[in-house]
Design an enzyme around this catalytic site. Structure first.
Site, mmCIF file in Angstrom:
data_model
loop_
_atom_site.group_PDB
_atom_site.id
_atom_site.type_symbol
_atom_site.label_atom_id
_atom_site.label_comp_id
_atom_site.label_asym_id
_atom_site.label_seq_id
_atom_site.Cartn_x
_atom_site.Cartn_y
_atom_site.Cartn_z
ATOM 1 N N ARG A 168 -31.315 17.702 -6.378
ATOM 2 C CA ARG A 168 -31.377 18.923 -5.582
ATOM 3 C C ARG A 168 -30.031 19.139 -4.886
ATOM 4 O O ARG A 168 -29.254 18.195 -4.724
ATOM 5 C CB ARG A 168 -32.515 18.817 -4.566
ATOM 6 C CG ARG A 168 -33.890 18.623 -5.221
ATOM 7 C CD ARG A 168 -34.936 18.148 -4.239
ATOM 8 N NE ARG A 168 -36.222 17.895 -4.891
ATOM 9 C CZ ARG A 168 -36.542 16.753 -5.510
ATOM 10 N NH1 ARG A 168 -35.669 15.741 -5.538
ATOM 11 N NH2 ARG A 168 -37.720 16.605 -6.087
ATOM 12 N N HIS A 286 -31.271 25.712 -7.614
ATOM 13 C CA HIS A 286 -32.345 25.079 -8.386
ATOM 14 C C HIS A 286 -32.169 25.284 -9.888
ATOM 15 O O HIS A 286 -32.932 24.738 -10.688
ATOM 16 C CB HIS A 286 -33.690 25.658 -7.940
ATOM 17 C CG HIS A 286 -34.774 24.631 -7.809
ATOM 18 N ND1 HIS A 286 -34.696 23.540 -6.967
ATOM 19 C CD2 HIS A 286 -35.969 24.507 -8.444
ATOM 20 C CE1 HIS A 286 -35.794 22.812 -7.072
ATOM 21 N NE2 HIS A 286 -36.570 23.368 -7.972
ATOM 22 N N ARG A 289 -31.772 22.207 -12.275
ATOM 23 C CA ARG A 289 -33.006 21.433 -12.434
ATOM 24 C C ARG A 289 -33.935 22.123 -13.429
ATOM 25 O O ARG A 289 -34.515 21.475 -14.314
ATOM 26 C CB ARG A 289 -33.714 21.264 -11.090
ATOM 27 C CG ARG A 289 -33.059 20.224 -10.206
ATOM 28 C CD ARG A 289 -33.589 20.225 -8.785
ATOM 29 N NE ARG A 289 -35.017 19.953 -8.656
ATOM 30 C CZ ARG A 289 -35.577 18.746 -8.741
ATOM 31 N NH1 ARG A 289 -34.817 17.688 -8.982
ATOM 32 N NH2 ARG A 289 -36.866 18.585 -8.576
ATOM 33 N N TRP A 312 -39.825 14.431 -9.878
ATOM 34 C CA TRP A 312 -40.993 15.240 -9.524
ATOM 35 C C TRP A 312 -42.219 14.336 -9.441
ATOM 36 O O TRP A 312 -42.391 13.419 -10.239
ATOM 37 C CB TRP A 312 -41.240 16.316 -10.576
ATOM 38 C CG TRP A 312 -40.297 17.481 -10.488
ATOM 39 C CD1 TRP A 312 -40.214 18.411 -9.492
ATOM 40 C CD2 TRP A 312 -39.296 17.846 -11.453
ATOM 41 N NE1 TRP A 312 -39.226 19.326 -9.763
ATOM 42 C CE2 TRP A 312 -38.645 19.012 -10.956
ATOM 43 C CE3 TRP A 312 -38.888 17.327 -12.675
ATOM 44 C CZ2 TRP A 312 -37.616 19.641 -11.653
ATOM 45 C CZ3 TRP A 312 -37.862 17.958 -13.358
ATOM 46 C CH2 TRP A 312 -37.246 19.104 -12.849
ATOM 47 N N TYR A 321 -42.137 25.031 -14.782
ATOM 48 C CA TYR A 321 -40.777 25.307 -15.229
ATOM 49 C C TYR A 321 -40.698 25.503 -16.738
ATOM 50 O O TYR A 321 -39.889 26.293 -17.228
ATOM 51 C CB TYR A 321 -39.845 24.160 -14.825
ATOM 52 C CG TYR A 321 -39.634 24.022 -13.341
ATOM 53 C CD1 TYR A 321 -39.741 25.118 -12.491
ATOM 54 C CD2 TYR A 321 -39.326 22.787 -12.775
ATOM 55 C CE1 TYR A 321 -39.560 24.991 -11.133
ATOM 56 C CE2 TYR A 321 -39.132 22.655 -11.409
ATOM 57 C CZ TYR A 321 -39.256 23.759 -10.592
ATOM 58 O OH TYR A 321 -39.076 23.634 -9.237
#
Length: 342
Positions: A168, A286, A289, A312, A321
């Site tokens: 992150r 983001h 990722r 995660w 995602y």
């Protein structure tokens, strides 16, 4: 076990005890991430203002007041995910204050369910950062590698590390030069002290590819940071084309987000990308990722492997995602295609 105070009708002794517990809560704020704490303060400001304007109590908050507050948030245009965040943080505040959380009431449960159902039926969809894919990284690499502008050298190294590690933005900003070590073949290994979901003394190890190792090495060499082990890995670059050795404070989230904005202007799909929720109009913190998760899914890496790389905890997050990856290859599509071709 700490005795919970009632949600209403506090005595003077109760109020004194409540103040003491809140003071202890603030003293232990390091138990929570900076982002969680900022969100909590934001919820407290919004909730307190609503309670004051409507003649209600914010702390403690009754179940009826919480229900009305959550419905007011929805009516004010907040997304259902935002409403759920408010409910969860109000519950957390009450628990840490030694109060009975109003969220346990069926009245609140039904309100949240109503809000979520109404949002879905009305067409609300979760927003998602525009993916920054491996092709985007390599395109930028071709354009920025060998640049005489130190800012571009730093930005390219940052994007390589961001994509390769799936860290992150805040986690990338905390990296220091001393976190770098090398394998026998010269590739870089990063020692990540902690992440949003992994807080333990062993930390987390992230290895870089040959190309990413090369770009990061170029940055710390040209910037002179290679001789500054305590400096943050990605520090400011002055307009005189010299790097600033940052020892106390990492680059701000805004400054790191600006790296994605510059990359978007250089190599983004531009008008071909459809913004969603009036928020994602270019690459953001983001994006690497999301893009890395999609690329891994396309190469048939398992959900468990993707979760491990991105730290995660819930498979539902990863599935959100990669939900469009191989959507055409579901079990029923396969079944019907087989019957149609037989």
């Amino acid at each position: 076990m700490t005795e919970l105070l009632p949600a209403a009708g506090l005595t003077l002794a109760d109020e004194i005890l409540l103040a003491e517990r809140l003071n202890e809560f603030v003293q232990d704020r390091e138990a929570f991430s900076d982002n969680t704490w900022k969100q909590l303060l934001s919820v407290m400001r919004t909730g307190s203002r609503w309670a004051s304007e409507h003649g209600r109590s914010f702390l403690p908050m009754s179940r009826a007041d919480l229900r009305d507050y959550l419905l007011w948030l929805q009516a004010s245009g907040r997304a259902s995910s935002t409403v759920s965040t408010h409910a969860a943080l109000i519950s957390m505040l009450h628990r840490n204050a030694g109060l009975v959380p109003p969220n346990i009431s069926p009245l609140v449960f039904r309100a949240v369910k109503k809000i979520n159902r109404t949002a879905v039926i009305s067409g609300e969809r979760a927003g998602q950062a525009i993916p920054f894919r491996i092709g985007d990284l390599l395109r930028l690499d071709a354009q920025w590698s060998g640049s005489g502008r130190l800012q571009q050298v730093r930005d390219l190294a940052f994007l390589h590390v961001a994509y390769a590690t799936l860290l992150r933005v805040s986690e990338l900003g905390r990296l220091r030069v001393r976190d770098i070590s090398r394998t026998a073949d010269g590739r870089i290994v990063l020692d990540v002290a902690w992440t949003k979901t992994i807080v333990m003394t062993g930390g987390l190890i992230k290895a870089l590819s040959d190309l990413s190792s090369q770009r990061l090495t170029e940055w710390i060499t040209l910037s002179g940071l290679i001789a500054e082990p305590d400096a943050f890995l990605f520090g400011p670059v002055h307009r005189s084309n010299r790097a600033t050795v940052a020892l106390l404070n990492p680059l701000s989230t805004r400054a790191l987000e600006d790296i994605f904005a510059r990359a978007w202007r250089e190599a983004g799909p531009g008008k071909d990308a459809r913004p969603n929720k009036n928020r994602y109009r270019g690459w953001s913190g983001h994006s690497t990722r999301v893009g890395a998760a999609i690329d891994m899914a396309l190469k048939k890496y398992s959900t468990a492997q993707i979760m491990q790389e991105g730290t995660w905890k819930k498979p539902e997050t990863v599935m959100r995602y990669i939900r469009h990856v191989d959507a055409h290859a579901g079990a029923m599509v396969d079944l019907m295609d087989k019957y149609a071709s037989s």
